[in-house]
Scaffold this motif. Structure first.
Motif, PDB file in Angstrom:
ATOM      1  N   TYR A  16       0.513  -1.201   0.027  1.00  0.00           N
ATOM      2  CA  TYR A  16       0.064  -0.067   0.169  1.00  0.00           C
ATOM      3  C   TYR A  16       0.888   1.297   0.112  1.00  0.00           C
ATOM      4  CZ  TYR A  16      -3.901  -3.047   1.049  1.00  0.00           C
ATOM      5  OH  TYR A  16      -4.990  -3.931   0.750  1.00  0.00           O
ATOM      6  N   CYS A  50       0.810   4.115  -2.893  1.00  0.00           N
ATOM      7  CA  CYS A  50       0.649   5.466  -2.684  1.00  0.00           C
ATOM      8  C   CYS A  50       1.643   6.161  -3.190  1.00  0.00           C
ATOM      9  CB  CYS A  50       0.538   5.667  -1.008  1.00  0.00           C
ATOM     10  SG  CYS A  50       0.049   7.479  -0.630  1.00  0.00           S
ATOM     11  N   TYR A  63      -6.867   3.871  -2.866  1.00  0.00           N
ATOM     12  CA  TYR A  63      -5.879   4.455  -1.743  1.00  0.00           C
ATOM     13  C   TYR A  63      -6.281   5.829  -1.582  1.00  0.00           C
ATOM     14  CZ  TYR A  63      -2.534   5.153   1.773  1.00  0.00           C
ATOM     15  OH  TYR A  63      -1.998   5.661   2.753  1.00  0.00           O
ATOM     16  N   ALA A 118      -9.721   6.571  -0.271  1.00  0.00           N
ATOM     17  CA  ALA A 118      -9.859   6.322   1.153  1.00  0.00           C
ATOM     18  C   ALA A 118      -9.310   7.271   1.802  1.00  0.00           C
ATOM     19  CB  ALA A 118      -9.250   5.150   1.499  1.00  0.00           C
ATOM     20  N   VAL A 119      -8.076   7.851   1.412  1.00  0.00           N
ATOM     21  CA  VAL A 119      -7.077   8.869   2.585  1.00  0.00           C
ATOM     22  C   VAL A 119      -7.346  10.369   2.244  1.00  0.00           C
ATOM     23  CG1 VAL A 119      -5.517   7.103   2.960  1.00  0.00           C
ATOM     24  CG2 VAL A 119      -5.067   8.630   1.121  1.00  0.00           C
ATOM     25  N   ILE A 178      -7.734   1.707   3.742  1.00  0.00           N
ATOM     26  CA  ILE A 178      -6.484   2.277   4.473  1.00  0.00           C
ATOM     27  C   ILE A 178      -5.638   1.320   4.897  1.00  0.00           C
ATOM     28  CG2 ILE A 178      -5.708   3.958   5.951  1.00  0.00           C
ATOM     29  CD1 ILE A 178      -8.034   5.712   5.845  1.00  0.00           C
ATOM     30  N   ASN A 215      -1.448   3.732   8.659  1.00  0.00           N
ATOM     31  CA  ASN A 215      -2.046   5.063   8.756  1.00  0.00           C
ATOM     32  C   ASN A 215      -2.550   5.663  10.010  1.00  0.00           C
ATOM     33  OD1 ASN A 215      -2.378   7.289   6.830  1.00  0.00           O
ATOM     34  ND2 ASN A 215      -4.607   7.056   7.364  1.00  0.00           N
ATOM     35  N   THR A 248     -10.952   4.159   8.638  1.00  0.00           N
ATOM     36  CA  THR A 248     -11.750   4.844   7.457  1.00  0.00           C
ATOM     37  C   THR A 248     -11.791   6.503   7.777  1.00  0.00           C
ATOM     38  OG1 THR A 248     -14.016   5.111   8.670  1.00  0.00           O
ATOM     39  CG2 THR A 248     -13.335   3.179   7.444  1.00  0.00           C
ATOM     40  N   HIS A 258     -13.749  -0.756   6.473  1.00  0.00           N
ATOM     41  CA  HIS A 258     -13.323  -0.274   5.333  1.00  0.00           C
ATOM     42  C   HIS A 258     -14.592   0.690   5.038  1.00  0.00           C
ATOM     43  CE1 HIS A 258     -10.218  -3.324   3.479  1.00  0.00           C
ATOM     44  NE2 HIS A 258      -9.784  -2.507   4.223  1.00  0.00           N
TER      45      HIS A 258
END
Length: 485
Positions: A4, A8, A53, A56-57, A275, A279, A284, A351
């Motif tokens: 991941y 990113c 990703y 999600a972020v 995620i 993180n 989430t 998620h």
């Protein structure tokens, strides 16, 4: 979870310099790097998984403090606002300016994502190095993502530029396309995706997985059901939602336990975004943003009294999906669909839910009601009761219902089932015709709500303004009615 991180970083290296302002910058300077990426299945796949990703972020599109779940709820009647941020106050009071950073952020992020998938589509076409099944999957996913983003852009802004290439010269002066043309492209992209994508979910390594963070064929069908519902194509909406529901419980089912709906690998999930576990313990961005763990006067919002009053007695959703926080002798209420605010060191258990089966039952209920299928076998009654029964409520028995009365029941279920999820309530109020012959339900509901929020309702507020900066750089971008021209 190193993959991941790689995804990113790869996505940032490739795209951030070239798509930060899709409609404004000169030619991309990453073409050599970009073409090399599409010589390899793993790297090409990482571009798309990097997009998910990003969903999600990033906190200025679907999730987080300036994403659709919160901004849509603030625009409608779901949240009370405590923040003093002028831009958020404008959203909350339905008094947006064209310089508002929230709406310009939604616009910018949406077009950045469209740039990426357009680039994927152009490069995959030119590459003969990818495995055929990977190429098909990536083309299908790219078209799905483009349709998904345009669905939200057109529902927020109305007419929007329809950009289908990375040609910066053409894109920099593109005018807005009518909503009908945008929807036609959305449908075409989703039908293409439906043909190309697999039923099975794919991992980042292009193998079958139980993780539902890459869209599949059913995701395309689910979004087609929603699109046709919004377009009032009732038969098509019923057909597509039935296709999803009829996959059977081995594939998708309503979770009996409401607390399981938003977990990783929920059987109700059609598409989630996730995620990585590194993180900072965030599962989430909506869980991190919407769950109150400090005084709301510091943090920003809580659920409104009018929304809380919408739950019927005995509705288990009120117990399981609404959380409370005590501060200074006061009780504050927040969405508790996501239980995790932040849990450093713990594994990821949730998620962000983007498409789920509960919505499909409500899509089919509405489509059936609009066709006069109010009760009995194959009716709106069946679908509404599937949702109500799961929530611990008695089924409705509507043999004397009119279509308007059934629609009121469907509105009630959509309101308490889909609250705080990517702006459903806001979009519903804008698309429904009012019961009292008002132009829309928003024009019936929002006048009183806006006053309570400290604003004055204007029908033009149903559309966000086209961002001022983008209109400065593109003189062909017109403004929506009711905003400074």
């Amino acid at each position: 979870m190193k993959k991941y991180i790689i995804i990113c970083v790869l996505s940032s290296l490739l795209w951030a310099p070239s798509c930060e302002e899709f409609l404004e910058l000169g030619p991309p300077n990453t073409s050599l790097v970009s073409s090399a990426v599409y010589e390899n299945d793993a790297l090409a796949t990482a571009v798309l998984t990097g997009v998910y990703y990003d969903f999600a972020v990033q906190q200025d599109f679907i999730a987080g403090e300036r994403g659709l779940s919160l901004m849509g709820g603030l625009s409608a009647d779901e949240f009370l606002n405590y923040t003093t941020s002028l831009d958020v106050v404008e959203v909350y009071t339905n008094s947006l300016s064209a310089t508002n950073s929230v709406t310009s952020g939604l616009w910018r992020r949406g077009y950045n994502l469209i740039y990426i998938v357009n680039d994927v589509l152009e490069n995959i076409t030119d590459s003969d190095k990818l495995s055929p099944h990977v190429r098909d999957q990536l083309v299908g996913e790219s078209k799905f993502v483009r349709a998904f983003v345009y669905f939200y852009l057109t529902n927020m802004y109305g007419d929007v530029p329809l950009l289908l290439s990375t040609d910066y010269k053409a894109n920099a002066t593109k005018p807005r396309n009518p909503v009908s043309e945008v929807y036609a492209q959305i449908i075409q992209d989703l039908e293409d995706a439906q043909e190309l994508l697999l039923d099975d979910y794919q991992s980042a390594e292009n193998s079958i997985t139980s993780d539902r963070v890459r869209p599949n064929k059913v995701g395309a069908e689910a979004l087609l059901a929603r699109v046709h519902l919004y377009l009032e194509n009732w038969m098509q909406a019923e057909t597509y939602s039935s296709g999803v529901i009829n996959r059977g419980e081995t594939h998708y089912k309503l979770e009996d336990d409401l607390n399981s709906v938003f977990l990783v690998n929920s059987k109700e999930a059609i598409w989630q975004v996730g995620i990585a576990s590194n993180n900072g313990g965030i599962n989430t961005m909506d869980g991190y943003t919407l769950k109150i763990v400090w005084d709301p006067s510091f943090y920003g919002q809580q659920l409104s009294a009018s929304f809380l009053g919408a739950f019927a007695d005995g509705d288990q959703r009120r117990n399981d999906w609404v959380g409370t926080f005590l501060s200074g002798g006061n009780t504050f209420y927040y969405p508790y669909k996501y239980k995790v605010h932040q849990s450093p060191g713990e594994s990821i258990t949730e998620h962000l839910m983007v498409l789920r089966l509960g919505e499909q039952y409500l899509i089919r209920a509405e489509a059936r009601a609009r066709q006069g299928k109010l009760y009995g076998v194959g009716s709106a009654q069946e679908d509404v009761n599937a949702i109500r029964t799961r929530a611990g409520l008695d089924p409705i028995d509507p043999e004397s219902f009119t279509e308007d009365e059934m629609m009121a029941a469907i509105e009630q279920e959509r309101r308490v089932e889909l609250f705080s999820e990517l702006g459903h309530r806001w979009f519903d109020l804008k698309r429904w015709v009012g019961f009292s012959n008002a132009v829309t339900r928003a024009d019936e509901v929002m006048p009183n709500v806006s006053v309570e929020k400290g604003g004055v309702w204007r029908p033009e507020a149903k559309l966000f303004p086209i961002p001022h900066d983008n209109r400065l750089s593109n003189v062909n971008l017109s403004q929506n009615p009711g905003y400074e021209q």
